[in-house]
Design a protein around this motif. Structure first.
Motif, PDB file in Angstrom:
ATOM      1  N   GLN A 137      40.948  36.129  70.311  1.00 36.28           N
ATOM      2  CA  GLN A 137      40.064  37.219  69.904  1.00 36.28           C
ATOM      3  C   GLN A 137      40.187  37.482  68.400  1.00 36.28           C
ATOM      4  O   GLN A 137      39.189  37.754  67.720  1.00 36.28           O
ATOM      5  CB  GLN A 137      40.406  38.493  70.671  1.00 36.28           C
ATOM      6  CG  GLN A 137      40.290  38.386  72.179  1.00 36.28           C
ATOM      7  CD  GLN A 137      38.863  38.559  72.677  1.00 36.28           C
ATOM      8  OE1 GLN A 137      37.910  38.287  71.975  1.00 36.28           O
ATOM      9  NE2 GLN A 137      38.715  39.003  73.907  1.00 36.28           N
ATOM     10  N   LYS A 140      38.379  35.000  66.071  1.00 33.66           N
ATOM     11  CA  LYS A 140      36.940  35.235  65.919  1.00 33.66           C
ATOM     12  C   LYS A 140      36.614  35.840  64.553  1.00 33.66           C
ATOM     13  O   LYS A 140      35.534  35.580  64.000  1.00 33.66           O
ATOM     14  CB  LYS A 140      36.455  36.151  67.048  1.00 33.66           C
ATOM     15  CG  LYS A 140      34.961  36.309  67.140  1.00 33.66           C
ATOM     16  CD  LYS A 140      34.587  37.162  68.356  1.00 33.66           C
ATOM     17  CE  LYS A 140      34.839  36.452  69.651  1.00 33.66           C
ATOM     18  NZ  LYS A 140      34.324  37.218  70.825  1.00 33.66           N
ATOM     19  N   TYR A 374      30.815  41.846  76.211  1.00 35.61           N
ATOM     20  CA  TYR A 374      31.160  40.461  75.872  1.00 35.61           C
ATOM     21  C   TYR A 374      30.107  39.481  76.383  1.00 35.61           C
ATOM     22  O   TYR A 374      29.769  38.498  75.705  1.00 35.61           O
ATOM     23  CB  TYR A 374      32.528  40.104  76.442  1.00 35.61           C
ATOM     24  CG  TYR A 374      33.669  40.467  75.529  1.00 35.61           C
ATOM     25  CD1 TYR A 374      34.120  39.575  74.571  1.00 35.61           C
ATOM     26  CD2 TYR A 374      34.293  41.696  75.616  1.00 35.61           C
ATOM     27  CE1 TYR A 374      35.168  39.895  73.724  1.00 35.61           C
ATOM     28  CE2 TYR A 374      35.342  42.045  74.776  1.00 35.61           C
ATOM     29  CZ  TYR A 374      35.776  41.124  73.833  1.00 35.61           C
ATOM     30  OH  TYR A 374      36.806  41.460  72.989  1.00 35.61           O
ATOM     31  N   CYS A 435      36.683  46.492  70.082  1.00 39.37           N
ATOM     32  CA  CYS A 435      36.166  45.169  70.445  1.00 39.37           C
ATOM     33  C   CYS A 435      34.853  45.305  71.213  1.00 39.37           C
ATOM     34  O   CYS A 435      33.938  44.476  71.047  1.00 39.37           O
ATOM     35  CB  CYS A 435      37.192  44.368  71.232  1.00 39.37           C
ATOM     36  SG  CYS A 435      37.617  45.025  72.853  1.00 39.37           S
ATOM     37  N   GLU A 439      31.304  43.660  70.029  1.00 41.05           N
ATOM     38  CA  GLU A 439      30.518  42.778  70.885  1.00 41.05           C
ATOM     39  C   GLU A 439      29.150  43.388  71.195  1.00 41.05           C
ATOM     40  O   GLU A 439      28.135  42.680  71.244  1.00 41.05           O
ATOM     41  CB  GLU A 439      31.279  42.485  72.185  1.00 41.05           C
ATOM     42  CG  GLU A 439      32.580  41.716  71.998  1.00 41.05           C
ATOM     43  CD  GLU A 439      32.364  40.255  71.609  1.00 41.05           C
ATOM     44  OE1 GLU A 439      31.287  39.710  71.903  1.00 41.05           O
ATOM     45  OE2 GLU A 439      33.291  39.664  71.020  1.00 41.05           O
ATOM     46  N   ARG A 442      27.029  43.056  68.086  1.00 42.36           N
ATOM     47  CA  ARG A 442      26.625  41.660  67.907  1.00 42.36           C
ATOM     48  C   ARG A 442      25.473  41.304  68.842  1.00 42.36           C
ATOM     49  O   ARG A 442      24.487  40.672  68.427  1.00 42.36           O
ATOM     50  CB  ARG A 442      27.836  40.754  68.181  1.00 42.36           C
ATOM     51  CG  ARG A 442      27.559  39.262  68.086  1.00 42.36           C
ATOM     52  CD  ARG A 442      27.213  38.858  66.660  1.00 42.36           C
ATOM     53  NE  ARG A 442      26.855  37.461  66.604  1.00 42.36           N
ATOM     54  CZ  ARG A 442      25.679  36.966  66.963  1.00 42.36           C
ATOM     55  NH1 ARG A 442      24.720  37.782  67.389  1.00 42.36           N
ATOM     56  NH2 ARG A 442      25.424  35.675  66.885  1.00 42.36           N
ATOM     57  N   TRP A 702      42.355  42.336  67.113  1.00 40.38           N
ATOM     58  CA  TRP A 702      41.228  41.666  67.753  1.00 40.38           C
ATOM     59  C   TRP A 702      39.995  42.565  67.796  1.00 40.38           C
ATOM     60  O   TRP A 702      38.861  42.064  67.735  1.00 40.38           O
ATOM     61  CB  TRP A 702      41.622  41.081  69.095  1.00 40.38           C
ATOM     62  CG  TRP A 702      41.223  41.763  70.367  1.00 40.38           C
ATOM     63  CD1 TRP A 702      40.060  42.405  70.645  1.00 40.38           C
ATOM     64  CD2 TRP A 702      41.990  41.796  71.569  1.00 40.38           C
ATOM     65  NE1 TRP A 702      40.056  42.860  71.934  1.00 40.38           N
ATOM     66  CE2 TRP A 702      41.223  42.494  72.530  1.00 40.38           C
ATOM     67  CE3 TRP A 702      43.230  41.304  71.932  1.00 40.38           C
ATOM     68  CZ2 TRP A 702      41.678  42.705  73.828  1.00 40.38           C
ATOM     69  CZ3 TRP A 702      43.665  41.512  73.232  1.00 40.38           C
ATOM     70  CH2 TRP A 702      42.893  42.210  74.161  1.00 40.38           C
ATOM     71  N   ALA A 706      36.318  41.539  66.181  1.00 35.68           N
ATOM     72  CA  ALA A 706      35.013  41.665  66.830  1.00 35.68           C
ATOM     73  C   ALA A 706      34.009  42.372  65.921  1.00 35.68           C
ATOM     74  O   ALA A 706      32.817  42.042  65.925  1.00 35.68           O
ATOM     75  CB  ALA A 706      35.156  42.425  68.153  1.00 35.68           C
TER      76      ALA A 706
END
Length: 831
Positions: A137, A140, A374, A435, A439, A442, A702, A706
């Motif tokens: 993670q 990324k 995710y 996170c 996600e 994104r 992590w 993200a």
């Protein structure tokens, strides 16, 4: 770079020829006319032009040493100049929120590392986190900042169990049996290595590890551009896939999907009732006892891994294996959609046994688990993605007003079933995770919710500002509420023997800490409230100069004092501080039945010192409520020092059912000084308001990674369509924010692959202008148009070109392709 014979013939306007950035303008001048050829760091031509006296070009192409060559009309080389081009990942939005957010995310990733090392089979491996999932993670985001991206993959490939299982973490140990040996030995889920000084471990309940191994291999390959390195690990990846789809601990023959026991999303602890079945261990599963089911996130993660694996297999020339991987992915996708997709989001967990029921105080079919966010960036179709984004927008509209965001680990949280560490609104039971924010943002950028994605990132920057530049991994899902309670003041008037400052002192009155030149003037008196606790502070002018109780074995202090109570209570709060030795005194509660209880007053446990007062106010860490024993109540200064203070401390009453006769304050025989300013009893358990909204349970790195993923690939829109950016997709989405100008570069330090662009939206001139270059040969450009705007034409380097307009939901993008190496200027005329 040194002087060459032709440098007087060819002159450059470079202040630092060793540090030239992509898209930097270079002014070239020569008294001798000729033909200029500019080559990049791979010695490939990216700019040619006729030079009469002077000209300008924009730096582009591969990083490294660039050359400018001036040829005469007879094609003879007249002069050559060189400069060094370098690049780092950055966003410069003129001191706007997004550049700050990227810097804060990098800082956060580095504060959880940035790198450590371990030894295995006489090789050294580096990592950010010893857990494979956590490290992957973090990769990324860190792949855009850190050069070593392959080492952690190497370790897990080299240590792979014989049947293909991937260990999930490692840690130091000593060569004697430990807890993990004992609890996981039943199925070979724990082994020692390095002569017993290294532990390899796999929580039996976990079923995401093989997918994260494939993801790590894929990310490292993309960033390094090293296909030969990637190919040598494909056998380990194929073995991991075979293990996950055949092992009875991992594979459901009934559903032909990955299975696990009932956990919160992808985490590694069972619901309490299932842990009891597995021998009172939250990480164990027992094949003939555990109730297994299908968690969608394991499967969408694994399916995405199969698709990535197919891409790697194709690159290695193993097309047959690639075809099989894609076929398996398609079959599993069809099954998980049929089983878990409800039209709005994926249902959390479906039991293999339809008669198995859990009563956890919430409708399990309506809970939204974090892997939905995710899955936006794994396998979701556009229709599914739109539904998931709208689900999170619904959550935002209905969540508690004190919530820091809709980015829940699971919502609504469980009312029961997951033990004390997962109290409602904490950690995985309703904590709010960065996170998930990353996600979700994104996915929002990719599926027509660009303004929502930008808003999420701006809100994350505001969170980082509250935590002095750190992006917390988890925040509480709802603010802690003050419990209902009543308070009773204890009077210290009869035992007070000290003043705050010499000007208030009376006869036989000790001055604060016994030093008139180093007292504590300015302490507020009368009825006051500190950290939600009411106190009654004596006014020295109304009590013969006496304002507080000074306890010490030193001369002039009281060795002991007692205050009558005559009532029951559940907690005691003191307004106090200490000086001298860290062990300052004893607090004794004497009950009417003759019994008593004692607590020692100790620095760092239930009080702090008055000089440089410190508690957890400025720590970016979670503090359990039971450890929030003392907090700075007030700060002041004297002529000698400008940072002095006193504390509120909470003390539980051990025997709440007994009437308290009195409370005693006793000195230690070490000269330490204990100053008690006021005391208050309460009918409720001890409680002080938390300083921080931070929760616990995962590293911050992590979550920050993200956010980097969403910012660079979503808002900035730079995606690697090949390896090491030899082909790139660039989709600037700044029109969804308030940013009208920015400079962006995204670079892989592992390979020096990069993409850079300068963006400008000029509403007055009705145009968008982008300067863009990369280390590769191909850029697929897709520019988000402002709302209510259309494009009349597009030009590349001044020439009108054909373009296409596509829509995603209501968002319009102008699309064109750039196939020539070097820097290009794209102008979009708006109407």
């Amino acid at each position: 770079m040194g002087k060459d014979p032709g440098q007087d013939v060819l002159r450059l306007s470079l202040s630092d020829p060793f540090n030239v950035q992509p898209l930097q303008r270079v002014h070239v001048a020569s008294n001798t006319p000729g033909w200029v050829v500019v080559r990049d760091g791979e010695h490939r031509i990216y700019k040619e032009f006729d030079l009469h006296s002077e000209a300008e070009f924009i730096v582009g192409g591969a990083l490294g040493t660039h050359s400018i060559n001036l040829y005469g009309h007879d094609q003879k080389l007249l002069a050559q100049r060189m400069f060094r081009t370098s690049c780092t990942t950055h966003v410069d939005d003129n001191d706007g929120p997004f550049g700050k957010l990227l810097k804060n995310c990098y800082w956060t990733m580095c504060t959880d590392g940035p790198v450590r090392a371990m030894r295995f089979h006489d090789q050294i491996f580096t990592f950010w986190d010893s857990w494979l999932m956590d490290n992957t993670q973090t990769l990324k985001g860190m792949k855009y900042f850190w050069p070593d991206v392959t080492s952690n993959v190497d370790f897990y490939a080299h240590s792979q169990r014989e049947d293909g299982m991937i260990w999930e973490n490692f840690e130091s140990r000593i060569p004697y049996e430990n807890y993990w040996d004992w609890v996981f030995q039943y199925a070979d889920f724990s082994r020692s290595a390095e002569n017993g000084f290294l532990q390899l471990r796999r929580a039996p309940v976990e079923n995401h590890v093989e997918a994260f191994f494939v993801e790590a291999l894929y990310f490292a390959w993309k960033a390094s551009g090293d296909t030969a390195w990637m190919t040598q690990h494909l056998n380990a990846a194929l073995k991991a896939v075979h293990y996950a789809t055949n092992d009875p601990y991992r594979w459901s023959e009934k559903f032909r999907l990955l299975k696990r026991g009932f956990t919160i999303d992808t985490w590694d602890f069972l619901v309490d009732s299932e842990a009891k079945i597995a021998g009172d261990n939250i990480m164990r599963v027992v094949l003939d006892k555990t109730h297994f089911g299908i968690f969608f996130g394991d499967n969408t993660n694994f399916i995405a891994g199969l698709i990535r694996l197919a891409e790697m297999l194709d690159a290695a020339g193993l097309s047959g294996d690639a075809t099989q991987a894609r076929a398996t992915a398609g079959e599993m996708q069809s099954r998980i959609d049929k089983l878990s997709w409800n039209g709005e989001f994926y249902r959390h967990w479906i039991a293999e046994d339809p008669d198995f029921k859990l009563d956890l105080g919430v409708d399990l079919d309506r809970q939204v688990a974090l892997s939905n966010a995710y899955t936006l960036n794994r396998t979701a179709t556009h229709q599914q993605a739109v539904a998931i984004v709208r689900t999170y927008q619904r959550i935002r509209a209905e969540m508690p007003s004190s919530s820091p965001g809709e980015f829940y680990a699971i919502y609504p949280p469980f009312e029961r079933g997951f033990g004390g560490e997962n109290a409602k609104w904490e950690y995985m039971n309703g904590g709010v995770m960065s996170c998930v924010a990353g996600e979700l943002a994104r996915g929002a950028f990719d599926h027509g919710f660009e303004a929502y994605g930008a808003d999420i990132l701006q809100r994350q920057q505001k969170v980082a500002e509250r935590f002095r530049g750190v992006v917390p991994g988890i925040l509480r899902g709802k603010s802690v509420e003050e419990p209902p309670r009543t308070f009773t003041h204890m009077s210290l008037a009869n035992v007070a023997n000290a003043s705050f400052a010499p000007e208030h002192s009376g006869k036989d009155v000790t001055v604060w800490m016994g030093d008139p030149d180093n007292a504590l003037p300015g302490v507020p008196t009368g009825d006051q409230k500190f950290r939600s606790i009411p106190f009654r502070v004596l006014d020295p002018s109304a009590n013969a100069g006496r304002a507080c109780l000074a306890i010490s074995s030193s001369h002039g202090f009281s060795r002991q004092a007692s205050v009558e109570v005559g009532a029951k209570a559940r907690s005691l709060y003191l307004l106090h501080t200490i000086g001298g030795d860290d062990l300052a005194g004893k607090l004794r509660v004497l009950y009417a039945d003759g019994s008593s209880s004692t607590e020692y007053i100790r620095k760092g446990i239930n009080v702090g010192t008055w000089w440089e007062p410190r508690d957890r106010e400025f720590e970016n860490t979670y503090v359990p409520q039971e450890l929030e024993r003392y907090q700075v109540a007030w700060r002041g200064a004297n002529s000698r020092f400008k940072n002095l203070g006193i504390y509120v401390s909470s003390f539980p009453i051990e025997h709440v059912e007994r009437k308290i006769k009195s409370i005693e304050f006793q000195a230690m025989e070490n000269g330490a000084k204990w100053m008690i300013i006021a005391a208050t009893l309460s009918d409720s358990d001890p409680w002080l308001p938390p300083y921080s909204e931070m929760s616990f349970g995962m590293p911050n790195n992590w979550g920050a990674a993200a956010i980097v993923f969403a910012l660079l690939e979503g808002l900035a829109g730079i995606k690697d369509a090949g390896i090491a950016f030899n082909s790139a997709r660039v989709a600037p989405r700044w029109a969804a924010s308030d940013t009208s100008q920015c400079k962006v570069a995204v670079c892989y330090p592992a390979s020096s692959g990069y993409v850079a662009y300068n963006y400008q939206l000029d509403p007055s001139r009705r145009l968008i202008q982008i300067e863009v270059t990369s280390s590769g040969d191909y850029i697929e450009l897709s520019i988000l148009l402002p709302q209510n705007s259309q494009a009349s034409q597009a030009r590349v380097d001044g020439a009108v070109v054909q373009h296409q307009i596509t829509t995603v939901e209501v968002s319009a993008y102008l699309n064109l392709n750039l196939r020539e190496r070097g820097a290009h200027t794209i102008t979009v005329d708006l109407k």
